[in-house]
Motif scaffolding. Structure first.
Motif, PDB file in Angstrom:
ATOM      1  N   ALA A  73      -0.788  12.606  -3.872  1.00  0.00           N
ATOM      2  CA  ALA A  73      -1.301  11.954  -2.663  1.00  0.00           C
ATOM      3  C   ALA A  73      -2.761  11.588  -2.853  1.00  0.00           C
ATOM      4  N   LEU A  74      -3.177  10.575  -2.122  1.00  0.00           N
ATOM      5  CA  LEU A  74      -4.560  10.113  -2.161  1.00  0.00           C
ATOM      6  C   LEU A  74      -5.131  10.046  -0.754  1.00  0.00           C
ATOM      7  N   GLU A 114       3.150   9.911  -2.207  1.00  0.00           N
ATOM      8  CA  GLU A 114       4.288   9.328  -2.927  1.00  0.00           C
ATOM      9  C   GLU A 114       5.402   8.979  -1.957  1.00  0.00           C
ATOM     10  N   ARG A 115       5.590   9.812  -0.957  1.00  0.00           N
ATOM     11  CA  ARG A 115       6.650   9.586   0.034  1.00  0.00           C
ATOM     12  C   ARG A 115       6.407   8.282   0.799  1.00  0.00           C
ATOM     13  N   ASP A 116       5.135   7.998   1.155  1.00  0.00           N
ATOM     14  CA  ASP A 116       4.808   6.742   1.843  1.00  0.00           C
ATOM     15  C   ASP A 116       5.181   5.539   0.965  1.00  0.00           C
ATOM     16  N   ILE A 117       4.885   5.649  -0.318  1.00  0.00           N
ATOM     17  CA  ILE A 117       5.158   4.545  -1.249  1.00  0.00           C
ATOM     18  C   ILE A 117       6.660   4.349  -1.414  1.00  0.00           C
ATOM     19  N   VAL A 118       7.409   5.446  -1.523  1.00  0.00           N
ATOM     20  CA  VAL A 118       8.863   5.358  -1.667  1.00  0.00           C
ATOM     21  C   VAL A 118       9.482   4.699  -0.439  1.00  0.00           C
ATOM     22  N   ARG A 119       9.000   5.045   0.741  1.00  0.00           N
ATOM     23  CA  ARG A 119       9.521   4.417   1.964  1.00  0.00           C
ATOM     24  C   ARG A 119       9.291   2.907   1.937  1.00  0.00           C
ATOM     25  N   LYS A 120       8.090   2.495   1.507  1.00  0.00           N
ATOM     26  CA  LYS A 120       7.778   1.063   1.439  1.00  0.00           C
ATOM     27  C   LYS A 120       8.639   0.379   0.377  1.00  0.00           C
ATOM     28  N   LEU A 121       8.898   1.068  -0.727  1.00  0.00           N
ATOM     29  CA  LEU A 121       9.778   0.521  -1.771  1.00  0.00           C
ATOM     30  C   LEU A 121      11.173   0.258  -1.218  1.00  0.00           C
ATOM     31  N   ALA A 122      11.652   1.162  -0.390  1.00  0.00           N
ATOM     32  CA  ALA A 122      12.980   0.991   0.200  1.00  0.00           C
ATOM     33  C   ALA A 122      13.011  -0.182   1.178  1.00  0.00           C
ATOM     34  N   ASP A 123      11.899  -0.389   1.885  1.00  0.00           N
ATOM     35  CA  ASP A 123      11.822  -1.475   2.874  1.00  0.00           C
ATOM     36  C   ASP A 123      11.610  -2.845   2.235  1.00  0.00           C
ATOM     37  N   LYS A 166      -1.363  -3.714   0.710  1.00  0.00           N
ATOM     38  CA  LYS A 166      -2.605  -2.944   0.821  1.00  0.00           C
ATOM     39  C   LYS A 166      -2.293  -1.503   1.247  1.00  0.00           C
ATOM     40  N   VAL A 167      -3.113  -0.596   0.810  1.00  0.00           N
ATOM     41  CA  VAL A 167      -2.971   0.821   1.141  1.00  0.00           C
ATOM     42  C   VAL A 167      -2.956   1.014   2.658  1.00  0.00           C
ATOM     43  N   GLU A 168      -3.834   0.297   3.363  1.00  0.00           N
ATOM     44  CA  GLU A 168      -3.947   0.468   4.815  1.00  0.00           C
ATOM     45  C   GLU A 168      -2.666   0.102   5.556  1.00  0.00           C
ATOM     46  N   GLU A 169      -1.784  -0.703   4.940  1.00  0.00           N
ATOM     47  CA  GLU A 169      -0.518  -1.082   5.556  1.00  0.00           C
ATOM     48  C   GLU A 169       0.532   0.027   5.457  1.00  0.00           C
ATOM     49  N   VAL A 170       0.340   0.932   4.527  1.00  0.00           N
ATOM     50  CA  VAL A 170       1.368   1.922   4.202  1.00  0.00           C
ATOM     51  C   VAL A 170       0.914   3.360   4.493  1.00  0.00           C
ATOM     52  N   MET A 171      -0.362   3.603   4.471  1.00  0.00           N
ATOM     53  CA  MET A 171      -0.882   4.976   4.599  1.00  0.00           C
ATOM     54  C   MET A 171      -0.497   5.624   5.931  1.00  0.00           C
ATOM     55  N   THR A 172      -0.506   6.930   5.923  1.00  0.00           N
ATOM     56  CA  THR A 172      -0.325   7.692   7.149  1.00  0.00           C
ATOM     57  C   THR A 172      -1.688   7.808   7.812  1.00  0.00           C
ATOM     58  N   ARG A 173      -1.789   7.329   9.035  1.00  0.00           N
ATOM     59  CA  ARG A 173      -3.081   7.319   9.725  1.00  0.00           C
ATOM     60  C   ARG A 173      -3.366   8.614  10.481  1.00  0.00           C
ATOM     61  N   ASN A 174      -2.342   9.209  11.028  1.00  0.00           N
ATOM     62  CA  ASN A 174      -2.512  10.445  11.795  1.00  0.00           C
ATOM     63  C   ASN A 174      -2.416  11.627  10.824  1.00  0.00           C
ATOM     64  N   VAL A 175      -3.541  11.977  10.240  1.00  0.00           N
ATOM     65  CA  VAL A 175      -3.580  12.970   9.164  1.00  0.00           C
ATOM     66  C   VAL A 175      -3.895  14.351   9.711  1.00  0.00           C
ATOM     67  N   ARG A 193       3.010  18.032   2.149  1.00  0.00           N
ATOM     68  CA  ARG A 193       2.580  18.880   1.030  1.00  0.00           C
ATOM     69  C   ARG A 193       1.101  18.777   0.699  1.00  0.00           C
ATOM     70  N   HIS A 194       0.388  17.885   1.347  1.00  0.00           N
ATOM     71  CA  HIS A 194      -1.035  17.685   1.045  1.00  0.00           C
ATOM     72  C   HIS A 194      -1.831  17.712   2.336  1.00  0.00           C
ATOM     73  N   MET A 195      -2.968  18.415   2.304  1.00  0.00           N
ATOM     74  CA  MET A 195      -3.797  18.487   3.500  1.00  0.00           C
ATOM     75  C   MET A 195      -5.272  18.317   3.109  1.00  0.00           C
ATOM     76  N   PRO A 196      -5.891  17.248   3.595  1.00  0.00           N
ATOM     77  CA  PRO A 196      -7.322  17.064   3.339  1.00  0.00           C
ATOM     78  C   PRO A 196      -8.161  18.136   4.046  1.00  0.00           C
ATOM     79  N   VAL A 197      -9.242  18.516   3.396  1.00  0.00           N
ATOM     80  CA  VAL A 197     -10.192  19.475   3.957  1.00  0.00           C
ATOM     81  C   VAL A 197     -11.420  18.674   4.376  1.00  0.00           C
ATOM     82  N   VAL A 198     -11.807  18.845   5.636  1.00  0.00           N
ATOM     83  CA  VAL A 198     -12.933  18.065   6.158  1.00  0.00           C
ATOM     84  C   VAL A 198     -14.016  18.974   6.722  1.00  0.00           C
TER      85      VAL A 198
END
Length: 173
Positions: free
Chosen positions: A68-69, A84-93, A102-111, A133-138
């Motif tokens: 994840a990024l 990776e899950r976001d990208i796989v969903r877009k691949l299916a669509d 663009k990343v902004e079209e696919v990314m999860t915004r509510n983190v 599986r990934h959690m940013p630390v802020v």
């Protein structure tokens, strides 16, 4: 009447004895926090900008062997996360037309984010319940790190091994 002879017993010395170990000190579970994992990771956080393409994102994920990024703006503020899950969903669509997006079209915004002071047990529960599986630390708006469910599980397994060793030492002496 004279007192009968009593030999010196070990319990006679108890008042002079000290103990460096006890059941409490050897079996207490530390209250591990997110900072404990970040201290072990020792690496900078790989991020991506929202205007970059999924093609660039896939290359970054591959080259850094990550799943994840965090998506950040020029100031480092967290805007979302691309997994990776976001990208796989877009691949299916959009099969065959996904990578130019663009990343902004696919990314999860509510983190879901955490701070360095949050207990790991709470983070693990949130990740499990939320099925991510990934959690940013802020720290405020600034991204300071990222932890994975693998990081948390690995840290906890190490703790359990240490606790088992301490109990074994307590038993053996």
């Amino acid at each position: 009447m004279p007192e009968s002879y009593r030999p010196h017993l070990r319990k006679d010395d108890d008042k002079d004895r000290t103990a460096s170990q006890s059941v409490t000190t050897n079996t207490s579970v530390g209250h591990a926090k997110v900072q404990d994992i970040l201290d072990q990771k020792k690496g900078q956080v790989v991020t991506i900008r929202p205007q970059q393409t999924l093609h660039e994102a896939v290359e970054i994920l591959r080259d850094n062997r990550i799943g994840a990024l965090p998506v950040a703006d020029a100031t480092g503020a967290l805007l979302g996360i691309l997994s990776e899950r976001d990208i796989v969903r877009k691949l299916a669509d959009t099969p065959g037309h996904t990578l130019p997006h663009k990343v902004e079209e696919v990314m999860t915004r509510n983190v879901e984010t955490t701070t360095v002071d949050e207990p790991l047990v709470t983070v693990l529960r949130r990740m499990t319940d939320g099925r991510f599986r990934h959690m940013p630390v802020v720290d405020g708006d600034a991204l300071t790190g990222i932890i994975t469910i693998g990081d948390v599980v690995h840290f906890r397994l190490n703790q359990l091994e240490l606790e088992a060793l301490q109990i074994k030492q307590l038993i053996v002496g």
